[in-house]
Scaffold this motif. Structure first.
Motif, PDB file in Angstrom:
ATOM      1  N   ASP A   1      -9.983   2.289  70.857  1.00 33.74           N
ATOM      2  CA  ASP A   1      -8.747   2.635  71.549  1.00 33.74           C
ATOM      3  C   ASP A   1      -7.586   1.984  70.818  1.00 33.74           C
ATOM      4  O   ASP A   1      -7.783   1.237  69.841  1.00 33.74           O
ATOM      5  CB  ASP A   1      -8.811   2.161  73.002  1.00 33.74           C
ATOM      6  N   VAL A   2      -6.373   2.242  71.283  1.00 35.07           N
ATOM      7  CA  VAL A   2      -5.200   1.674  70.618  1.00 35.07           C
ATOM      8  C   VAL A   2      -5.165   0.162  70.753  1.00 35.07           C
ATOM      9  O   VAL A   2      -4.549  -0.529  69.948  1.00 35.07           O
ATOM     10  CB  VAL A   2      -3.903   2.283  71.192  1.00 35.07           C
ATOM     11  N   GLN A   3      -5.832  -0.366  71.779  1.00 36.08           N
ATOM     12  CA  GLN A   3      -5.819  -1.802  72.015  1.00 36.08           C
ATOM     13  C   GLN A   3      -7.060  -2.181  72.813  1.00 36.08           C
ATOM     14  O   GLN A   3      -7.528  -1.415  73.658  1.00 36.08           O
ATOM     15  CB  GLN A   3      -4.554  -2.192  72.773  1.00 36.08           C
TER      16      GLN A   3
ATOM     17  N   THR B   1       4.992   0.259  71.687  1.00 39.23           N
ATOM     18  CA  THR B   1       4.938   1.666  71.281  1.00 39.23           C
ATOM     19  C   THR B   1       3.499   2.176  71.245  1.00 39.23           C
ATOM     20  O   THR B   1       2.542   1.395  71.168  1.00 39.23           O
ATOM     21  CB  THR B   1       5.566   1.830  69.887  1.00 39.23           C
ATOM     22  N   GLU B   2       3.351   3.505  71.293  1.00 38.32           N
ATOM     23  CA  GLU B   2       2.070   4.191  71.111  1.00 38.32           C
ATOM     24  C   GLU B   2       1.001   3.738  72.102  1.00 38.32           C
ATOM     25  O   GLU B   2      -0.175   3.625  71.758  1.00 38.32           O
ATOM     26  CB  GLU B   2       1.567   4.007  69.670  1.00 38.32           C
ATOM     27  N   GLY B   3       1.403   3.426  73.317  1.00 40.70           N
ATOM     28  CA  GLY B   3       0.442   3.035  74.343  1.00 40.70           C
ATOM     29  C   GLY B   3      -0.019   1.595  74.271  1.00 40.70           C
ATOM     30  O   GLY B   3      -0.880   1.181  75.056  1.00 40.70           O
ATOM     31  N   LYS B   4       0.542   0.821  73.383  1.00 45.10           N
ATOM     32  CA  LYS B   4       0.168  -0.585  73.260  1.00 45.10           C
ATOM     33  C   LYS B   4       1.015  -1.427  74.216  1.00 45.10           C
ATOM     34  O   LYS B   4       2.016  -0.957  74.757  1.00 45.10           O
ATOM     35  CB  LYS B   4       0.361  -1.057  71.817  1.00 45.10           C
ATOM     36  N   TYR B   5       0.615  -2.658  74.409  1.00 43.34           N
ATOM     37  CA  TYR B   5       1.343  -3.515  75.343  1.00 43.34           C
ATOM     38  C   TYR B   5       1.117  -4.980  75.004  1.00 43.34           C
ATOM     39  O   TYR B   5       0.115  -5.354  74.398  1.00 43.34           O
ATOM     40  CB  TYR B   5       0.884  -3.252  76.780  1.00 43.34           C
TER      41      TYR B   5
ATOM     42  N   ASN C   1      -1.572  -6.651  68.384  1.00 46.36           N
ATOM     43  CA  ASN C   1      -0.303  -6.352  67.706  1.00 46.36           C
ATOM     44  C   ASN C   1       0.562  -7.588  67.503  1.00 46.36           C
ATOM     45  O   ASN C   1       1.703  -7.487  67.050  1.00 46.36           O
ATOM     46  CB  ASN C   1       0.481  -5.331  68.550  1.00 46.36           C
TER      47      ASN C   1
END
Length: 267
Positions: free
Chosen positions: A106-108, A174-178, A200
């Motif tokens: 996943d993105v994170q 950005t891009e669904g990250k947190y 990130n």
């Protein structure tokens, strides 16, 4: 003949007596079994408590749970990065927060329930440190929370608040990250995040933030974690957005309701 039959009938055992004997026997057997099981369990727990896992045990755990993505030699694969240079601190941080092993790409990697015991996690960290050395656990005084709180709060605002929020309540990227909420994060994991740069987050080495800088930031965050909000309800500590939304929905809504009520009364 009648007397003989009477004597025989008097000498017979009651069916209830047989059932009682069987019940007593079962109770005794069950008690003995339960006692023996408890003794064996206590012995096993004592043996487990006195057994310390080593780097070899950590290697086996790594190969069974992590090598699919990170490779048998920690060199990485298409599904996961190389672990050379991450060190014990990054392993402990990622695994003890439940971020690793990931359930899916996943993105994170989100936090989730931890899958290993503390001893197993330390064994894997020791193994990775022995093969691919990197940042190790910090000295205790860096985590004691006795640094300069005011200076640490200023350093946090300069270096961290743009992602984690001034109140350390986290925020969207950005891009669904947190950036996660760190109001419940331990001192060691705050230090590990600064040193290893998970997800990130950038790496803050000793050139960017000295060990004393990190100590001050940790002290400020620990102080904030243990200090109640003087204003009462924090509304998530997300700043003017959540506060403005609260005022629009409840404040102006209440004024409109009062206006309608006054108008209805006057009519």
């Amino acid at each position: 003949m009648a007397r003989e039959k009477k004597r025989r009938s008097n000498g017979r055992r009651s069916p209830l007596a047989a059932a009682a004997l069987i019940g007593i026997g079962l109770l005794i057997t069950g008690g003995v079994y339960a006692g023996a099981s408890a003794a064996v369990a206590a012995t096993s727990e004592t043996s487990a408590a006195t057994t310390t896992l080593t780097a070899d045990d950590g290697e086996k755990l790594f190969q069974a749970n992590c090598a699919t993505c990170h490779g048998l030699d920690l060199q990485g694969t298409d599904a996961g990065p190389s672990l050379y240079g991450v060190g014990a601190l990054a392993v402990e941080f990622q695994v003890s927060t439940g971020r690793m092993p990931m359930q899916r790409q996943d993105v994170q990697a989100p936090q989730k329930p931890v899958q290993f015991t503390e001893e197993q996690i330390l064994a894997m960290a020791e193994y990775v440190q022995s093969v691919a050395p990197g940042p190790d656990f910090p000295a205790d005084h860096l985590l004691d929370g006795e640094g300069d709180v005011a200076r640490g709060a200023e350093l946090f605002r300069i270096n961290c608040a743009m992602c984690h929020n001034v109140a350390a309540a986290g925020g969207a990227l950005t891009e669904g990250k947190y950036a996660p909420d760190i109001m419940d994060t331990s001192a060691q994991h705050i230090y590990a995040a600064m040193v290893t740069g998970p997800q990130n987050m950038p790496v803050f080495n000793d050139m960017n933030l000295t060990p004393e800088d990190k100590r001050d930031i940790i002290s400020a965050l620990l102080y904030q974690q243990n200090t109640p909000a003087p204003g009462g309800f924090t509304i998530g500590s997300l700043g003017p957005v959540s506060e403005g939304l609260f005022v629009w929905i409840f404040g102006i809504g209440a004024l409109i309701a009062i206006t309608v009520w006054i108008t209805a009364k006057s009519n």
